[in-house]
Design a protein around this motif. Structure first.
Motif, mmCIF file in Angstrom:
data_model
loop_
_atom_site.group_PDB
_atom_site.id
_atom_site.type_symbol
_atom_site.label_atom_id
_atom_site.label_comp_id
_atom_site.label_asym_id
_atom_site.label_seq_id
_atom_site.Cartn_x
_atom_site.Cartn_y
_atom_site.Cartn_z
ATOM 1 N N ARG A 384 -3.056 17.006 -5.106
ATOM 2 C CA ARG A 384 -1.735 17.086 -4.459
ATOM 3 C C ARG A 384 -1.059 15.772 -4.356
ATOM 4 N N PHE A 385 -1.842 14.632 -4.036
ATOM 5 C CA PHE A 385 -1.298 13.299 -3.932
ATOM 6 C C PHE A 385 -0.920 12.715 -5.056
ATOM 7 N N MET A 386 -1.731 12.910 -6.072
ATOM 8 C CA MET A 386 -1.067 12.189 -7.483
ATOM 9 C C MET A 386 0.224 12.610 -7.744
ATOM 10 N N LYS A 387 0.374 13.954 -7.303
ATOM 11 C CA LYS A 387 1.834 14.559 -7.973
ATOM 12 C C LYS A 387 2.893 13.947 -6.951
ATOM 13 N N GLU A 388 2.582 14.107 -5.660
ATOM 14 C CA GLU A 388 3.397 13.789 -4.375
ATOM 15 C C GLU A 388 4.010 12.371 -4.777
ATOM 16 N N LYS A 389 3.059 11.415 -5.144
ATOM 17 C CA LYS A 389 3.316 9.934 -5.041
ATOM 18 C C LYS A 389 3.603 9.501 -6.493
ATOM 19 N N GLY A 390 3.589 10.572 -7.274
ATOM 20 C CA GLY A 390 4.172 10.304 -8.787
ATOM 21 C C GLY A 390 3.111 8.969 -9.445
ATOM 22 N N ALA A 391 1.995 9.158 -9.493
ATOM 23 C CA ALA A 391 0.855 8.318 -9.927
ATOM 24 C C ALA A 391 0.954 8.235 -11.621
ATOM 25 N N ASP A 392 0.894 7.192 -12.352
ATOM 26 C CA ASP A 392 0.889 7.127 -13.684
ATOM 27 C C ASP A 392 -0.434 7.045 -14.181
ATOM 28 N N ILE A 393 -1.310 6.724 -13.471
ATOM 29 C CA ILE A 393 -2.678 6.571 -14.021
ATOM 30 C C ILE A 393 -3.633 6.690 -12.829
ATOM 31 N N LEU A 394 -4.824 7.505 -13.197
ATOM 32 C CA LEU A 394 -5.813 7.589 -12.128
ATOM 33 C C LEU A 394 -7.112 6.892 -12.692
ATOM 34 N N VAL A 395 -7.671 6.034 -11.799
ATOM 35 C CA VAL A 395 -9.040 5.306 -12.089
ATOM 36 C C VAL A 395 -10.089 5.790 -11.288
ATOM 37 N N GLY A 396 -11.018 6.402 -12.152
ATOM 38 C CA GLY A 396 -11.968 7.254 -11.388
ATOM 39 C C GLY A 396 -13.231 7.348 -12.305
ATOM 40 N N GLY A 397 -14.169 8.471 -12.178
ATOM 41 C CA GLY A 397 -15.114 8.650 -12.798
ATOM 42 C C GLY A 397 -14.906 9.962 -13.707
ATOM 43 N N VAL A 398 -16.146 10.334 -14.395
ATOM 44 C CA VAL A 398 -16.171 11.534 -15.129
ATOM 45 C C VAL A 398 -15.816 12.649 -14.549
ATOM 46 N N LYS A 399 -16.029 13.124 -13.272
ATOM 47 C CA LYS A 399 -15.576 14.336 -12.736
ATOM 48 C C LYS A 399 -14.004 14.297 -12.476
ATOM 49 N N GLU A 400 -13.366 13.059 -12.544
ATOM 50 C CA GLU A 400 -11.767 13.039 -12.407
ATOM 51 C C GLU A 400 -11.236 13.135 -13.269
ATOM 52 N N ARG A 401 -11.803 12.927 -14.701
ATOM 53 C CA ARG A 401 -11.095 12.874 -16.006
ATOM 54 C C ARG A 401 -10.352 14.022 -16.306
ATOM 55 N N PRO A 402 -11.008 15.158 -16.246
ATOM 56 C CA PRO A 402 -10.264 16.716 -16.567
ATOM 57 C C PRO A 402 -9.094 16.645 -15.680
ATOM 58 N N LEU A 403 -9.117 16.365 -14.443
ATOM 59 C CA LEU A 403 -7.992 16.675 -13.400
ATOM 60 C C LEU A 403 -6.783 15.899 -13.816
ATOM 61 N N ALA A 404 -6.926 14.674 -14.175
ATOM 62 C CA ALA A 404 -5.804 13.633 -14.646
ATOM 63 C C ALA A 404 -5.333 14.200 -15.877
ATOM 64 N N TYR A 405 -5.906 14.493 -16.912
ATOM 65 C CA TYR A 405 -5.343 15.033 -18.080
ATOM 66 C C TYR A 405 -4.672 16.326 -17.892
ATOM 67 N N LYS A 406 -5.220 17.259 -16.989
ATOM 68 C CA LYS A 406 -4.298 18.584 -16.801
ATOM 69 C C LYS A 406 -3.144 18.439 -16.146
ATOM 70 N N LEU A 407 -3.116 17.247 -15.291
ATOM 71 C CA LEU A 407 -1.902 16.799 -14.737
ATOM 72 C C LEU A 407 -0.805 16.089 -15.569
ATOM 73 N N GLY A 408 -1.396 15.601 -16.686
ATOM 74 C CA GLY A 408 -0.482 14.706 -17.537
ATOM 75 C C GLY A 408 -0.429 13.519 -17.186
ATOM 76 N N VAL A 409 -1.523 12.949 -16.631
ATOM 77 C CA VAL A 409 -1.662 11.613 -15.876
ATOM 78 C C VAL A 409 -2.782 10.752 -16.852
ATOM 79 N N ALA A 410 -2.263 9.455 -16.858
ATOM 80 C CA ALA A 410 -3.158 8.800 -17.685
ATOM 81 C C ALA A 410 -4.435 8.604 -16.994
#
Length: 461
Positions: A384-410
């Motif tokens: 919700r917050f990545m979409k709301e704030k228009g993030a270009d990239i997410l820095v995280g761990g292995v559990k967050e990677r699929p979420l970023a890719y599904k949203l089209g976020v680096a």
């Protein structure tokens, strides 16, 4: 903006979400709590916290007292490296079955310890309890005490039943195990060097730090726990200074060592140019040797000049991009905000699994107006917050990677699984390079075209 306007469920989470604004400047973020049931928290369990801290000890044997599934959680699938033994890449389990759960597993654990001692001749054995063991009530302490007397080697129990708290509780259990081990070592004069607490040698990062320390003229007495060995860990009480990188996992140990052995400690971070330079300076001044201080100044000047030259390319291309952060500890999140600031990027969301109140206050001070700050968040909130704030990239761990890719976020992996170093002066350049290559990958243009086509088709119907 009120967090509840964003969320459609779990009102209990509202106090753990703060948007930096004038309106919320007096609002404290709720943290250091157990995860809320049903929130699908990204936070790990007690056993995970203990295992993350202790597993990098290269010549230790780890027995998981419980079902076989828990034993699969080892650093063999993570990035911690060794310059010596590779024993830590194996995991041993008592493999408790239904019958053991009914009648108890103490005999099976005693037999497992005996088998390891007979076949491998270990210097050190850690024994972990799991959720099942916490339920059936096996006396881990008694079994390990009897085995230690019989085999004359340290056999250390870790009370890490997963349901008994959260990852922070696992960190504390691991610190107790390390203190237990240190008490078994010889008592000697101070050696004059430092203990490095809270670096797990991911992708060989501790070796980069060691190269800096050698140039400064600083000796490492013990690494706790990346690339550590039994022989060096028992010397840890002889160090002159403790430096603490992973504050969440190691501050408790540092405080206990100060109380028991009179060793002062300072917090350091080797992520990002500013923090690396400041940490090296602080170490030199804490040791108080004029020659070390002078060598450190020369080292910092030389390395900063080289790194800044390499970073100019990335600063020009990343300026104005938006970053979201979700990592384990608050100290790392603070360093990442500084790194993004150095690259000219804006941090729009910051979250941690185990951040403390004082760390969140620092995050709030560093963050831009409108930044979302989250404790122990979940995939729904991250999305919700990545979409709301228009993030270009997410820095995280292995559990967050699929979420970023599904949203089209680096995505940039800054967790234990990564295979390339991100610390030190050279790590700052590696980090900038990864952020750049991830954001500018041509795959995102392809995804946007696909998503755009799907959106247009949806409107037709």
């Amino acid at each position: 903006m009120d967090a509840k306007n964003y969320l459609e469920a779990l009102e209990e989470r509202n106090a753990s979400i703060v948007e930096k604004s004038i309106k919320s400047q007096n609002q404290k973020i709720k943290c250091s709590q157990n995860s809320i049931a049903g929130a699908v928290s990204q936070r790990a369990c007690v056993y995970c916290g203990a295992r993350v801290v202790l597993n990098p000890i290269t010549d230790a044997f780890h027995i998981v007292h419980g079902p076989i599934g828990c034993a699969s959680y080892t650093l063999d699938i993570r990035g911690s490296l060794s310059s010596g033994e590779e024993i830590y890449r194996n995991s041993f389990s008592t493999d408790l079955k239904e019958q053991d759960i009914i009648f108890g597993g103490e005999k099976k654990l005693a037999a497992a310890i005996g088998e390891i001692v007979e076949h491998y001749g270990p210097k050190l054995v850690f024994v972990y309890s799991t959720c099942v063991v916490g339920v059936i009530g096996d006396d881990l302490e008694a079994v390990c005490r009897t085995a230690e007397e019989k085999y004359c080697i340290p056999i250390i129990p870790i009370q890490s039943s997963g349901f008994a708290g959260n990852k922070n509780a696992g960190y504390k259990a691991a610190c107790h195990a390390l203190l237990n081990l240190m008490r078994k070592g010889p008592v000697g004069e101070k050696l004059g060097g430092i203990n490095f607490l809270g670096d797990f040698n991911l992708a060989g990062e501790i070796w980069i730090n060691q190269s800096y320390f050698r140039q400064m003229g600083v000796d490492i007495v013990s690494k706790i726990t990346g690339d550590a060995s039994y022989d060096e860990l028992i010397k840890a009480p002889q160090a002159k200074l403790n430096i603490v990188q992973c504050a969440g996992s190691m501050t408790y140990l540092a405080k206990q060592m100060k109380m028991c052995y009179g060793i002062p400690f300072i917090n350091v971070s080797f992520y990002g140019l500013d923090d690396v330079a400041e940490s090296l300076r602080n170490i030199a001044y804490a040791l108080g040797d004029p020659e070390i201080i002078e060598r450190t100044k020369r080292l910092i000047g030389s390395e900063l000049e080289k790194a800044n030259t390499d970073l100019e390319f990335y600063r020009d291309r990343l300026r104005g991009k938006k970053a979201a952060i979700y990592v384990g500890g608050g100290f790392k999140a603070i360093s990442l905000i500084k790194q993004f600031n150095d690259l000219g990027m804006k941090t729009v969301m910051v979250g941690t699994q185990t951040g403390r109140e004082e760390e969140y206050e620092t995050i709030r001070e560093l963050a831009d107006e409108g930044t979302m700050i989250l404790d122990d968040t979940n995939p729904t909130e991250l999305e919700r917050f990545m979409k709301e704030k228009g993030a270009d990239i997410l820095v995280g761990g292995v559990k967050e990677r699929p979420l970023a890719y599904k949203l089209g976020v680096a995505f940039c992996d800054h967790n234990h699984e990564r295979k390339h170093p991100l610390n030190g002066f050279e790590g700052a350049v590696n980090f900038a390079k990864e952020v750049y290559t991830s954001i500018y990958s041509p795959v995102w243009r392809m995804i946007k075209r696909e998503l755009g086509g799907a959106y247009e088709k949806e409107k037709l119907y």
